[in-house]
Design a protein around this motif. Structure first.
Motif, short mmCIF file in Angstrom:
data_model
loop_
_atom_site.label_atom_id
_atom_site.label_comp_id
_atom_site.label_asym_id
_atom_site.label_seq_id
_atom_site.Cartn_x
_atom_site.Cartn_y
_atom_site.Cartn_z
N ARG A 2 -42.59 26.64 -17.68
CA ARG A 2 -42.54 28.06 -17.33
C ARG A 2 -41.11 28.50 -17.01
O ARG A 2 -40.68 29.59 -17.36
N SER A 5 -39.36 29.04 -20.21
CA SER A 5 -39.79 30.29 -20.84
C SER A 5 -39.17 31.49 -20.13
O SER A 5 -38.72 32.44 -20.76
N LEU A 6 -39.16 31.43 -18.79
CA LEU A 6 -38.56 32.51 -18.01
C LEU A 6 -37.11 32.70 -18.39
O LEU A 6 -36.62 33.82 -18.56
N VAL A 9 -36.86 34.40 -21.75
CA VAL A 9 -37.13 35.84 -21.65
C VAL A 9 -35.94 36.56 -21.02
O VAL A 9 -35.52 37.62 -21.47
N SER A 10 -35.38 35.92 -20.00
CA SER A 10 -34.24 36.52 -19.31
C SER A 10 -33.08 36.70 -20.27
O SER A 10 -32.42 37.73 -20.28
N PHE A 13 -33.63 39.54 -22.60
CA PHE A 13 -33.54 40.86 -21.98
C PHE A 13 -32.22 41.13 -21.28
O PHE A 13 -32.05 42.18 -20.72
N LEU A 14 -31.32 40.16 -21.32
CA LEU A 14 -30.03 40.44 -20.71
C LEU A 14 -29.37 41.57 -21.50
O LEU A 14 -29.22 41.47 -22.71
N ILE B 144 -33.17 36.74 -12.10
CA ILE B 144 -33.42 36.16 -13.42
C ILE B 144 -32.95 37.09 -14.54
O ILE B 144 -32.75 36.64 -15.67
N ALA B 145 -32.77 38.34 -14.24
CA ALA B 145 -32.25 39.27 -15.25
C ALA B 145 -31.88 40.58 -14.58
O ALA B 145 -32.30 40.84 -13.45
N PHE B 164 -40.10 44.27 -20.00
CA PHE B 164 -39.65 43.03 -19.39
C PHE B 164 -40.68 42.51 -18.39
O PHE B 164 -40.98 41.31 -18.35
N LEU B 171 -46.15 35.34 -18.94
CA LEU B 171 -45.76 33.97 -18.64
C LEU B 171 -46.45 33.48 -17.37
O LEU B 171 -46.85 32.33 -17.26
#
Lengths: 208, 174
Positions: A2, A5-6, A9-10, A13-14, B144-145, B164, B171
Motif C-alpha cells: 500500500r 501504491s501511495l 499515486v503521489s 499527482f505531484l 504525501i502530495a 486525488f 487504495l
C-alpha cells in the motif's frame, strides 16, 4: 504494497515538474528573457521585446486588484524615479483575465498610482508562463545580454494594504533592496549577490 | 390572510434550509505557532488529512472555499479530515477578524487554524511559493502530495482534489 501504491499515486499527482530556479519552475538564473509582443500598453503604445535597447530590463508581474501590489506600488514608482538617469527599463505586465486586472482597469490603476513606466497586458498569458511568474508582484531582472540575473521580491519586507487600507510591511523595516542591488551590480558589471528570493504576493490566475 | 399563508407555504423549504444552515456549528480560528502546527500533524487521527492553505488576501482561496466545505462533508464518512490553515498577517488583527467573519459567512465545517508566526517564515517553513495550496497528509502526518499553482503550465482545479482523494480512498479499500 500500500505504501508503494501511495507513493505512485503521489508521484502521479505531484503538480510540479521540479524547479528550474530555486523558487521558479520555469526559469533559472542565466536563462534568456522570453521574447514577447507586440503587447498593448496603458499609454496606447505596443511593446515588443525586440524594441528594448537598455542595459538592464526589469519585468514585473502586477495585478491591480492585489493588495500586495497596491501595498508596494509607491515603492515601485519610487524605484523607477530613482533609476531615471540610468540605462534601465522597467516594464510592468498583467496576464490575469479578471476585469479589474485587464487593460481598461490597468489604465486607471496606472494613473491612480502614478506609474511612470510601461505597463503591458498579455491576454495570451504567454509572457507570464514563459517567465514562470506565479505571484504579483514578482520581479525579473535581465542584463544587457538579456539573461536573467535576479528574480523574486522587491525587498526583504513585503508590504500589503492592510485591513485599515494602509501599506503594512510584514517583516519590519526594509533593510535589503534586492531589485535595486541587482540592477546596480549588473550595471557595474558585477555578479548579483542575492540572485533569487521567494516572491510574496497574490497568485497569478492562469487559465488551465 | 390567504396571500400570507400562500407565501409561507411557498417559502417554507427555503426557510427550513436557512434555519438548518444556522444550526450548523461554524469553526472558529484557533491560533497556533508553526511548531504547534507540526505537532498537530504528527498527532493526526485521520487516515487522510487534507490541508487547505488560505488567506483573506487570496481571492482564489476565497472562491474555492465553498467547494472545500462541500468536499469536507462529502469525504467525512470515508475517514478524510479537512483542516484549514489561515495565512493572514498575524500583525494585522483586522485581517484575522475578517477571516473569522468569512468562516462564519461560508459556514466552515472543518477545523481552522491561524498561524501566529511571521508570514514570510510560515511560507518558508511550509515550503510554499503561493496560495491557494492543498496538502495531503497520511495517517502519520507525513505529506504525501500537494496541489499548488507553482507552475503556470500546471494549475490545479477542484476536480483534481477530488480525483486525488478518490485514488487514495481506492487504495485504502484495497
Amino acid at each position: 504494497m500500500r505504501v508503494l501504491s501511495l507513493l505512485l499515486v503521489s508521484i502521479i499527482f505531484l503538480p510540479s515538474f521540479g524547479l528550474a530556479g530555486q523558487y521558479n519552475e520555469v526559469l533559472d538564473i542565466g536563462d534568456p528573457m522570453p521574447e514577447f509582443g507586440p503587447l498593448p500598453a496603458t499609454d496606447g503604445s505596443n511593446l515588443s521585446s525586440v524594441d528594448l535597447r537598455q542595459d538592464v530590463v526589469v519585468l514585473v508581474s502586477l495585478a491591480n486588484h492585489c493588495p500586495w501590489v497596491q501595498g508596494m506600488d509607491a515603492d515601485l514608482v519610487k524605484l523607477v524615479q530613482d533609476l531615471k538617469d540610468q540605462n534601465v527599463r522597467m516594464i510592468g505586465f498583467s496576464v490575469n483575465h479578471r476585469n479589474d486586472d485587464r487593460l481598461p482597469a490597468m489604465r486607471e490603476h496606472a494613473k491612480k498610482y502614478g506609474y511612470s513606466f510601461t505597463y503591458i497586458y498579455d491576454e495570451s498569458q504567454e509572457l507570464g508562463r514563459n517567465l514562470g511568474a506565479t505571484r504579483t508582484p514578482e520581479y525579473f531582472v535581465f542584463n544587457k545580454d538579456r539573461k536573467l540575473v535576479y528574480s523574486g521580491l522587491l525587498y526583504n519586507s513585503p508590504a500589503r494594504i492592510n485591513s485599515e487600507g494602509i501599506p503594512q510591511h510584514i517583516a519590519g523595516p526594509v533593510t535589503e533592496h534586492y531589485v535595486m542591488d541587482a540592477i546596480q551590480a549588473t550595471l557595474a558589471g558585477n555578479p548579483v549577490k542575492v540572485a533569487e528570493t521567494r516572491a510574496h504576493g497574490c497568485s497569478v490566475k492562469y487559465l488551465q | 390572510m390567504k396571500r400570507s399563508l400562500f407565501l409561507i407555504i411557498i417559502l417554507m423549504p427555503f426557510l427550513h434550509e436557512v434555519w438548518a444552515q444556522k444550526q450548523k456549528p461554524v469553526e472558529s480560528l484557533q491560533e497556533i505557532s508553526l511548531q504547534e502546527w507540526g505537532q498537530l500533524c504528527e498527532n493526526t487521527l485521520a487516515n487522510i488529512t487534507v490541508v487547505d492553505l488560505w488567506a483573506t488576501w487570496c481571492s482564489t482561496c476565497l472562491e474555492r472555499f465553498p467547494k472545500m466545505v462541500e468536499l469536507s462533508e462529502q469525504y467525512r464518512e470515508h475517514g478524510v479530515q479537512f483542516v484549514g490553515v489561515n495565512l493572514d498577517d498575524p500583525n494585522d488583527r483586522g485581517s484575522v477578524e475578517l477571516a473569522q467573519k468569512f468562516l462564519t459567512r461560508v459556514g466552515a465545517n472543518f477545523p481552522q487554524y491561524h498561524i501566529t508566526d511571521n508570514l514570510m517564515l510560515s511560507f518558508e517553513q511550509l515550503d510554499l511559493l503561493g496560495i491557494p495550496a492543498v496538502l495531503f497528509l497520511d495517517s502519520s502526518g507525513q505529506e504525501i502530495a500537494r496541489l499548488t499553482g507553482d507552475n503556470p503550465n500546471n494549475q490545479f482545479s477542484d476536480e483534481d482534489i477530488e480525483e486525488f482523494l478518490n485514488k487514495l480512498l481506492d487504495l485504502s479499500v484495497e
